[in-house]
Design a protein around this motif. Structure first.
Motif: not given
Length: 281
Positions: A189-194
């Motif tokens: 989720e964090q990578v997608a948010a970046l």
């Protein structure tokens, strides 16, 4: 009565700074100003550093001593009520790191925030789950309810910065993408948010690759530089250091410039912002 400790608003900080400038322009020392108040010089220092609320009676006496014209005095006093109001962050004051109490007014007025993060995703680009997982690891001393409140506060900061269109320019190490924080789905989720963040016109993200050479910020702790347009308020630099949210904060022009240059040098050797999408793919 002094306001409950929650950090000054920008309006408070501006007025406090103006009082210092007016005193210096009048050629008076803090002791001389304090003598006019019948107070200790520490009182004047606290007023000028926005460490206490602005009392109308004290301010009126100081402005008279500084030779302020009647119109300027009335304009100044007319702004006291707003300046003494608590900042929007007041509900979270009990869970804020100490440095944030004094810096939230600056962050809330910043036109640009530049940051360096050596091992994690920069705080202002973290998802809720990632931020909460970071506190689980770095702040094991805190109760779960406090960690939840700290995460809520970070999300509120991010939303306000988006609303006021503050530009975020972050540089980070690719180490953060290979350091598992929380469960696998948290990292995904964090990578997608970046990936979504780099498509925003207000976000610039540069990443130092794992196989890249040393750069100007190699070995430097997490760093943030705040750029503020208000002429009375100097830019700030925050360097995180040690456990429990400790940080060094500077506003001296030379120090801020030194760290800004380090960020410039580091950004010059990091991947171009357009390549961030490839790294995050």
């Amino acid at each position: 009565m002094a306001r409950e400790r929650s950090g000054p608003t920008l309006a408070h900080l501006v007025l406090a700074t103006r009082l210092r400038i007016l005193r210096e322009a009048a050629g008076l020392s803090r002791k001389q100003a304090a003598d006019g108040l019948g107070a200790h010089p520490v009182t004047v220092r606290r007023i000028e550093q926005a460490q206490t609320s602005l009392d109308e009676g004290q301010v009126r006496v100081l402005l008279r001593a500084y030779g302020s014209p009647a119109a300027e005095t009335e304009e100044f006093l007319g702004k006291l009520a707003t300046a003494n109001l608590p900042g929007w962050w007041h509900p979270w004051r009990s869970v804020m790191d100490p440095w944030q109490l004094d810096l939230m007014s600056v962050e809330s007025a910043a036109s640009m925030i530049r940051s360096w993060e050596p091992a994690l995703v920069p705080a202002l680009l973290r998802t809720r789950a990632y931020a909460r997982a970071v506190d689980d690891v770095l702040r094991p001393d805190l109760p779960a309810a406090v960690k939840d409140a700290r995460t809520d506060f970070l999300m509120a900061r991010q939303e306000r910065l988006r609303t006021q269109q503050t530009r975020i320019w972050a540089v980070m190490s690719a180490v953060a993408l290979h350091t598992r924080v929380g469960a696998a789905e948290v990292m995904a989720e964090q990578v997608a948010a970046l990936r979504a963040a780099v498509d925003s016109p207000d976000v610039t993200l540069q990443i130092h690759p794992l196989d890249g050479p040393p750069h100007a910020l190699t070995g430097t702790p997490a760093l943030t530089v705040y750029r503020v347009e208000a002429p009375e308020i100097p830019d700030r630099v925050v360097r995180e250091c040690g456990p429990a949210g400790a940080a060094d904060v500077w506003d001296a022009c030379a120090t801020v410039t030194d760290y800004r240059l380090l960020l410039d040098y580091s950004c010059a050797t990091a991947s171009h912002p357009d390549k961030s999408r490839e790294v995050l793919a």
